[in-house]
Design a protein around this motif. Sequence first.
Motif, PDB file in Angstrom:
ATOM      1  N   THR A 438       0.790  -1.228   0.000  1.00  0.00           N
ATOM      2  CA  THR A 438       0.000   0.000   0.000  1.00  0.00           C
ATOM      3  C   THR A 438       0.824   1.281   0.000  1.00  0.00           C
ATOM      4  O   THR A 438       0.308   2.339  -0.377  1.00  0.00           O
ATOM      5  N   ARG A 439       2.089   1.235   0.402  1.00  0.00           N
ATOM      6  CA  ARG A 439       2.840   2.489   0.525  1.00  0.00           C
ATOM      7  C   ARG A 439       2.933   3.252  -0.793  1.00  0.00           C
ATOM      8  O   ARG A 439       2.772   4.479  -0.809  1.00  0.00           O
ATOM      9  N   PRO A 440       3.191   2.596  -1.935  1.00  0.00           N
ATOM     10  CA  PRO A 440       3.187   3.364  -3.187  1.00  0.00           C
ATOM     11  C   PRO A 440       1.823   3.981  -3.485  1.00  0.00           C
ATOM     12  O   PRO A 440       1.762   5.107  -4.007  1.00  0.00           O
ATOM     13  N   LEU A 441       0.737   3.274  -3.176  1.00  0.00           N
ATOM     14  CA  LEU A 441      -0.595   3.822  -3.413  1.00  0.00           C
ATOM     15  C   LEU A 441      -0.882   4.969  -2.447  1.00  0.00           C
ATOM     16  O   LEU A 441      -1.489   5.982  -2.827  1.00  0.00           O
ATOM     17  N   GLU A 442      -0.452   4.825  -1.198  1.00  0.00           N
ATOM     18  CA  GLU A 442      -0.649   5.904  -0.228  1.00  0.00           C
ATOM     19  C   GLU A 442       0.111   7.163  -0.644  1.00  0.00           C
ATOM     20  O   GLU A 442      -0.312   8.283  -0.336  1.00  0.00           O
ATOM     21  N   ALA A 443       1.226   6.974  -1.357  1.00  0.00           N
ATOM     22  CA  ALA A 443       1.984   8.130  -1.848  1.00  0.00           C
ATOM     23  C   ALA A 443       1.202   8.914  -2.891  1.00  0.00           C
ATOM     24  O   ALA A 443       1.504  10.082  -3.152  1.00  0.00           O
ATOM     25  N   LEU A 444       0.192   8.283  -3.507  1.00  0.00           N
ATOM     26  CA  LEU A 444      -0.636   8.943  -4.513  1.00  0.00           C
ATOM     27  C   LEU A 444      -1.823   9.679  -3.911  1.00  0.00           C
ATOM     28  O   LEU A 444      -2.523  10.406  -4.623  1.00  0.00           O
ATOM     29  N   GLU A 445      -2.073   9.498  -2.637  1.00  0.00           N
ATOM     30  CA  GLU A 445      -3.305  10.009  -2.032  1.00  0.00           C
ATOM     31  C   GLU A 445      -3.394  11.534  -2.099  1.00  0.00           C
ATOM     32  O   GLU A 445      -2.383  12.246  -2.047  1.00  0.00           O
ATOM     33  N   TYR A 446      -4.631  12.003  -2.166  1.00  0.00           N
ATOM     34  CA  TYR A 446      -4.935  13.418  -1.986  1.00  0.00           C
ATOM     35  C   TYR A 446      -6.013  13.515  -0.918  1.00  0.00           C
ATOM     36  O   TYR A 446      -7.113  12.991  -1.075  1.00  0.00           O
ATOM     37  N   GLU A 447      -5.647  14.127   0.216  1.00  0.00           N
ATOM     38  CA  GLU A 447      -6.551  14.262   1.354  1.00  0.00           C
ATOM     39  C   GLU A 447      -7.200  12.931   1.718  1.00  0.00           C
ATOM     40  O   GLU A 447      -8.403  12.837   1.973  1.00  0.00           O
ATOM     41  N   GLY A 448      -6.376  11.876   1.715  1.00  0.00           N
ATOM     42  CA  GLY A 448      -6.839  10.561   2.138  1.00  0.00           C
ATOM     43  C   GLY A 448      -7.532   9.746   1.077  1.00  0.00           C
ATOM     44  O   GLY A 448      -7.858   8.573   1.313  1.00  0.00           O
ATOM     45  N   GLY A 449      -7.775  10.325  -0.081  1.00  0.00           N
ATOM     46  CA  GLY A 449      -8.435   9.598  -1.159  1.00  0.00           C
ATOM     47  C   GLY A 449      -7.436   9.100  -2.193  1.00  0.00           C
ATOM     48  O   GLY A 449      -6.408   9.742  -2.446  1.00  0.00           O
TER      49      GLY A 449
END
Length: 764
Positions: A438-449
């Motif tokens: 998930t860390r690469p995907l979390e790096a893409l987040e904008y305001e938790g989304g």
Amino acid sequence: MTAAKLCVVLLLSLCSLTACGEKKDVRSGVVYIPQEVKFSSPLDHTDSACISGETVYLLGTIRDLDTFTDTLTLVRIPLEGGKAEELPGFLPTQFEDGGEYSSISGYLRLGQDGTLWLTENVYSPDHGGFLVLRQLDSEGNELFSFNGSELKTYLGVETIHDLWTDGAGTVFVNTGEAVVLLDENLAVRATLEGKDLGWRRFLTLPDGHIAIPDVEQGIEGGILLRVIAPEAGDWAEESFSLPYGVYGIQPGEGNVLFYYISGDALYAWRKGAQEGERMMSWAESGVDPNYMSAFAFLPDGRLASITGAVSGVDSKVQLALLTATDASSLPERTVLELATLYFDGKLRAAVADFNSTSKSCFISVTEYMPQGSGYDTELQEQAGLRMVTALMAGKVPDIILLSGQDLPIRRMEAQGMLEDLWPYIDADPELGRDALMTRPLEALEYEGGLYYLSNSFSIDTIVGAKSVVGDRMTWTYDDFWEALESMPEGSTATGEGRCDSKSAMLEMLARYNAPRFLDLEAGTSNFNGEEFRTLLEFCNRFPDEPPEPENPGPFAALYYGEQMLDISGVNHFVHLQQTKALIGEEISFVGWPNEGGRPGSSFTLTGLPLAIPSASPHKEEAWPFLREQLLPSEEVSLKNEMSSGNHFPVNRADFERMAEMAMTPKMGAPRGVSQEVPQDAIFIPGVDEPVYYYAMTQEEYDQFMALYNAAEGTCDYDANLMNIITEQAGAYFAGDRSLDDTVAAIQSRVGLYLAELEAVFISV
């Protein structure tokens, strides 16, 4: 308007539009429905294929596991499938001079009389690599042979890419720069200069004339299929202008002169036509057109295709029979519209797979860049205009392929244009966050989304010898200079000038630190603060032009200890092992330097960046296509090339399988004793002994996972902003402008640029 403005308008229109344009739930016209043909083949690697009547021929190699030698083999398979049979009369080319020869690969073509033609790649210590042109009957017996072992010396050329004959006594030779015509006595009849013939192959048109593709004007131009007039010893007046990037050009029959593939579509060029006629879409038919090896229309109207039989490509060979079918007779499926600027290979493969397996939905792709246009900036702007026009007319796609700098992704997220994908992942019974890295995907987040996803990632970092850069994962500008000063005199920081100049280092650091100075959501910037001033001062300490390395060439300076850092990041476990072997000692992932001592490593999502527009009426139907990117893959492999594109999977099970492969020792029995042997080797120009590397250890895996957990954010940047920064800094680097004036000018120019974008938003 700039391309960036166009994309803003384009994507804002998504937010304001609803499903005002109803989507058809059935396809119309004629579609080709595939049926996979099952067969078995003894070949360990398949190089080439062709289709003749009711028979498929495959050429490849069979490996002897005791001697690790490969034998070139020709097999045939009934078109309806079954067990492959080795052709009883076929043997690799035989030579009578007693020399050492090995046939390593070849290319099959179908003769007009139903015979087979093989261009065989042969190697010998005396002659190097050369080609032999052979004609074979249906049993593999040789009918004709032309030995090209002395041809390069005879013609005074460095390479020969293809040999062919018209059956009337003329041999055609493609040297890459020209076509040479030889008569029956091998005398040169004519030399026809080409523009860029490269590795392209000859084909015979239905009227017996020989043609060959030639590049007109590089990537901005196109392909010219040029016809040869051997009787005149010149190019014929007739030629055919094709888009750049066409492939799979094959001879036609009847009133079709030839077929070709451009992008995803199959085209037929008929007699008297001025352009190709689009026949069908491979991806819409559920066939992956990547590595298309051969295709042929059968007498009953079906289309046979073979994929994966390509020299140098390790891919599963698949045979399919496609039947032309009236779309109205097919079961109803919801049409999902996918919008993209480029319909490239990865996307074609994903769409083909989805269309071949989904029972409820079907993806139709709209590509806004013209076929064969390359990456021309002006054409990108025009493509953006066409996309804007379509969207403003109510054509809201269900899926968008986002493409890095081409689209202002952060502004799209802030404006609510894209659907948050975390709820879909969390609710998916086969996924959930525990199933993902998930860390690469979390790096893409904008305001938790999470507003777009991708199936693979790499880590952008800098690697150096631990004895030089220290045992650390962050460092400052002062740490950087202290480490470089400890290197031998004449050493470079990054090798071959990749970042060893003021402007090159600024471009890289501006990209990696852009979020520190720019808030695209708020439309504000801070390029006149102390942090950016320090960054500019750091870059100004580099030379204007990069120094020439003492040992140029791939990997050489790093191997000799004349290069401090490897800046290629970590793309996969094999890459990690190779880099450590080249440096020759323990390494540290120090990342890009910065004044605050923050982690200088970040994620790059390397797969398909897919999003669902929030205005799409088919969001639930579109999700299965996106989720396919996150599910476990049938094939997880390690690549051995330093430039491999095989990145880390986002799917956790795939990631762990890849790590297990990398940590599995390769065993051998040199001198009869079972022991671990190298995984592979890297060859350095001028170095007699190759650099070997072995399986990854647990300690090395733990070190990588520490990097994975330390990396922050993604390398998002706006190409227009990067141009503003580098242009304005040029005068400072040249000594013509003070640091104060430079940061003020950059802040002002960036402010104007952001105001322009904001004005576009407001006007929409």
